[in-house]
Design an enzyme around this catalytic site. Structure first.
Site, PDB file in Angstrom:
ATOM      1  N   VAL A  44       0.834  -1.199   0.000  1.00 34.68           N
ATOM      2  CA  VAL A  44       0.000   0.000   0.000  1.00 34.68           C
ATOM      3  C   VAL A  44       0.872   1.253   0.000  1.00 34.68           C
ATOM      4  O   VAL A  44       0.632   2.204  -0.754  1.00 34.68           O
ATOM      5  CB  VAL A  44      -0.957  -0.010   1.213  1.00 34.68           C
ATOM      6  CG1 VAL A  44      -1.685   1.327   1.343  1.00 34.68           C
ATOM      7  CG2 VAL A  44      -1.971  -1.142   1.086  1.00 34.68           C
ATOM      8  N   CYS A  45       1.916   1.242   0.819  1.00 34.18           N
ATOM      9  CA  CYS A  45       2.807   2.403   0.889  1.00 34.18           C
ATOM     10  C   CYS A  45       3.519   2.639  -0.442  1.00 34.18           C
ATOM     11  O   CYS A  45       3.772   3.783  -0.828  1.00 34.18           O
ATOM     12  CB  CYS A  45       3.828   2.218   2.009  1.00 34.18           C
ATOM     13  SG  CYS A  45       3.100   2.142   3.663  1.00 34.18           S
ATOM     14  N   THR A  46       3.835   1.560  -1.139  1.00 37.31           N
ATOM     15  CA  THR A  46       4.480   1.692  -2.454  1.00 37.31           C
ATOM     16  C   THR A  46       3.606   2.517  -3.391  1.00 37.31           C
ATOM     17  O   THR A  46       4.093   3.429  -4.078  1.00 37.31           O
ATOM     18  CB  THR A  46       4.744   0.298  -3.047  1.00 37.31           C
ATOM     19  OG1 THR A  46       5.691  -0.390  -2.227  1.00 37.31           O
ATOM     20  CG2 THR A  46       5.291   0.394  -4.458  1.00 37.31           C
ATOM     21  N   LEU A  49       3.565   6.348  -2.206  1.00 36.83           N
ATOM     22  CA  LEU A  49       4.775   7.135  -2.478  1.00 36.83           C
ATOM     23  C   LEU A  49       4.863   7.524  -3.945  1.00 36.83           C
ATOM     24  O   LEU A  49       5.282   8.632  -4.285  1.00 36.83           O
ATOM     25  CB  LEU A  49       6.008   6.344  -2.042  1.00 36.83           C
ATOM     26  CG  LEU A  49       6.198   6.253  -0.521  1.00 36.83           C
ATOM     27  CD1 LEU A  49       7.064   5.057  -0.154  1.00 36.83           C
ATOM     28  CD2 LEU A  49       6.820   7.522   0.018  1.00 36.83           C
TER      29      LEU A  49
END
Length: 218
Positions: A44-46, A49
């Site tokens: 999810v963070c990928t 960002l």
């Protein structure tokens, strides 16, 4: 320390993917969005960002810097940037803070003081490192938004919040539900009717005496 809206955002020094950072000095006279991540190479963070990289011009247009934070070292971040570019088509073009000892995460009240930095920590161990902080040029925290690991953040909403906070910092107004730039606003409750008549001589719409709706300030 406890972080609340109106608190001074804690200052710190850290290594980032764009070199050493002294946080308050780096912010300077700009606004800032600091958003955090529980671990590198999390799916999810990928996506987040990469999306922020595409939104960066919109934040810059509003005199707002963006900076990410993840609890892994900068060396790991550098490898992650390659994956982010491959997955999303955009590599982060803003600094990503390394926080392997959890110093910043604890300073910003996202982890307890008892947390110990270690590469053995899993994303679940750091799941509360998922907060967006909106910081004003005077270094006060103007908004905080926290998300679970399984829910991608809505950075278009962060941009909308920034627009509202910047408008209400410059004018004595508030923004109603689902407000977008250019839409009507509400005269702040701290403004008396006598003051409002001077500021808005054309008058206002008042569905209720305490809801005084006017066009957005120029």
């Amino acid at each position: 320390m406890n972080i609340r809206i109106g608190s001074i955002a804690p200052d710190f020094e850290a290594e980032t993917t764009q070199g050493h950072m002294h946080f308050h000095q780096w912010i300077g006279n700009s606004w800032c969005v600091l958003f955090s991540h529980p671990k590198d190479f999390t799916p999810v963070c990928t996506t987040e960002l990469g999306y922020m990289a595409r939104l960066k011009p919109e934040f810059e247009r509003r005199n707002c810097k963006i900076v990410g934070l993840s609890v892994d070292p900068v060396e790991s971040h550098s490898r992650w940037l390659v994956d982010i570019k491959e997955v999303t088509g955009s590599a982060p073009n803003y600094p990503l803070i390394g926080d392997p000892e959890l110093k910043v995460s604890k300073l910003y009240d996202m982890l307890p003081d008892s947390a110990v930095g270690s590469s053995d920590r899993t994303p679940a161990d750091n799941q509360t490192v998922r907060t967006v902080f909106l910081i004003a040029p005077d270094k006060t925290v103007k908004a905080m938004i926290s998300y679970p690991m399984t829910t991608g953040r809505n950075f278009d909403e962060v941009l909308r919040v920034l627009d509202s906070v910047q408008l209400t910092a410059a004018h004595r107004v508030a923004t109603p539900v689902n407000w977008k730039p250019g839409e009507e606003v509400i005269i702040a409750g701290s403004v008396s009717d006598a003051e409002a008549k001077k500021i808005y001589p054309q008058g206002w719409k008042a569905p209720k005496p305490y809801v005084r709706i006017v066009p957005p300030p120029a």
